[in-house]
Scaffold this active site. Sequence first.
Site, short mmCIF file in Angstrom:
data_model
loop_
_atom_site.label_atom_id
_atom_site.label_comp_id
_atom_site.label_asym_id
_atom_site.label_seq_id
_atom_site.Cartn_x
_atom_site.Cartn_y
_atom_site.Cartn_z
N SER A 121 -0.48 -6.17 -10.13
CA SER A 121 -1.37 -5.20 -10.77
C SER A 121 -0.77 -4.69 -12.07
O SER A 121 0.45 -4.69 -12.27
CB SER A 121 -1.62 -4.02 -9.82
N ASP B 12 -0.25 5.21 -14.03
CA ASP B 12 0.02 6.10 -12.89
C ASP B 12 -0.12 7.56 -13.34
O ASP B 12 0.48 7.96 -14.34
CB ASP B 12 1.44 5.90 -12.35
N SER C 184 -7.21 19.89 0.29
CA SER C 184 -7.05 19.88 -1.16
C SER C 184 -5.65 20.40 -1.48
O SER C 184 -5.20 21.38 -0.87
CB SER C 184 -8.10 20.77 -1.83
N ASN D 82 6.04 -2.92 -13.82
CA ASN D 82 7.20 -2.22 -13.25
C ASN D 82 8.35 -3.18 -12.99
O ASN D 82 9.50 -2.94 -13.36
CB ASN D 82 6.83 -1.53 -11.94
N PHE E 120 -6.38 4.92 -5.74
CA PHE E 120 -6.25 3.84 -6.70
C PHE E 120 -7.61 3.32 -7.12
O PHE E 120 -8.43 2.93 -6.27
CB PHE E 120 -5.42 2.71 -6.09
N GLN F 152 -1.16 -4.14 0.18
CA GLN F 152 -2.37 -4.93 0.43
C GLN F 152 -2.37 -5.61 1.80
O GLN F 152 -3.33 -6.32 2.13
CB GLN F 152 -2.55 -5.98 -0.67
N GLY G 7 14.30 2.82 2.90
CA GLY G 7 14.47 4.11 2.24
C GLY G 7 15.92 4.50 2.13
O GLY G 7 16.77 3.72 1.67
N GLY H 241 18.89 2.31 3.35
CA GLY H 241 19.28 1.08 2.67
C GLY H 241 18.32 -0.06 2.95
O GLY H 241 17.12 0.14 3.11
N ASP I 230 9.72 -1.33 -6.92
CA ASP I 230 9.56 -2.40 -7.90
C ASP I 230 10.87 -2.66 -8.64
O ASP I 230 11.23 -3.81 -8.92
CB ASP I 230 8.45 -2.05 -8.88
#
Length: 312
Positions: free
Chosen positions: A9, A13, A37, A53, A117, A172, A224, A227, A255
């Site tokens: 893509s 952002d 909200s 990215n 998105f 995806q 995360g 590692g 990325d």
Amino acid sequence: MGKVLVCGSIAYDNIMDFPGLFKEQILPDKIHSLNVSFLVKSMKRVKGGTAPNIAYSLSLLGEKPMILGTAGKDFYEYRDWLDKNGVDTSHIKIAEDDYTATCYITTDNVNNQITGFYPGAMALDPQLSLKDMDLTGISLVIIAPTEPEAMTKWTTECQQLGISYIYDPGMQIPRLSPKDLKDGILGAKIAIFNEYEYDLMKEKTGLSKDQILGSVDILIVTMGEKGSLISGRNQMVQVSVAKPKRVVDPTGAGDAFRAGLIKGYLEGSSLEKMGRYASVSAVFAVEHKGATEHHYTIDEYKARYKENYGEV
């Protein structure tokens, strides 16, 4: 060592910070009728998309990546910036009747994220074909999240053309069919997921780790702060994260991780060193708001590597 083609893509952002915790705003027994909200304290519009990215961080690492993807009529300034930063944009198609895909990311105090998105011009990605390109000098393709139809088309074309690719289905996975997801993984040289994506993939395809490693050379699961686990046919290593000087925004860290991983792979590094390259690349992104807002020289990169892992 050939060039890398980055397929994915292309987006802008919009990054927003929520000064609280999402979990404190969501009632578990009302999840079926969710209506919330969030009043955010800041917003910043930055360049993004999985393909730019990854490509931008690859250029920082001394590579000359190419991008395949579709952008909109608001992309020209972004394209010029990529060109100036060593990214080949000649295979980016611009749709003059639509806008570049746009992402809205809200992050809470513990780096949980909620994302919306709008695909925009990205919806035209399935019209692009690797077979229409001059692939001379391309040694590796990474297929990152974009329109699922395009991702499946490109994995099939890589297989038909005999080109090695990294499969990174990411966000995806829910939209890819079990067959397309399975075929994409098993035809890849490298497959990469985060922990949640990996579990979702296994549930959807029924594939086991051993089955995946029966086809791919390397399987990576990022975890995360814990590692990453990098598995080859006969070896598995756990690589610790590099330590950030400050944590500003996790957007784009994954990325950047992929860019470092590719750099290590192209150099023929060990699994452990590939993971360390990836972790150091990612940490620079974490220290800035936005996936392409960071910058470093090779010497700065090597210094950060040495700080975390010793000599490069």
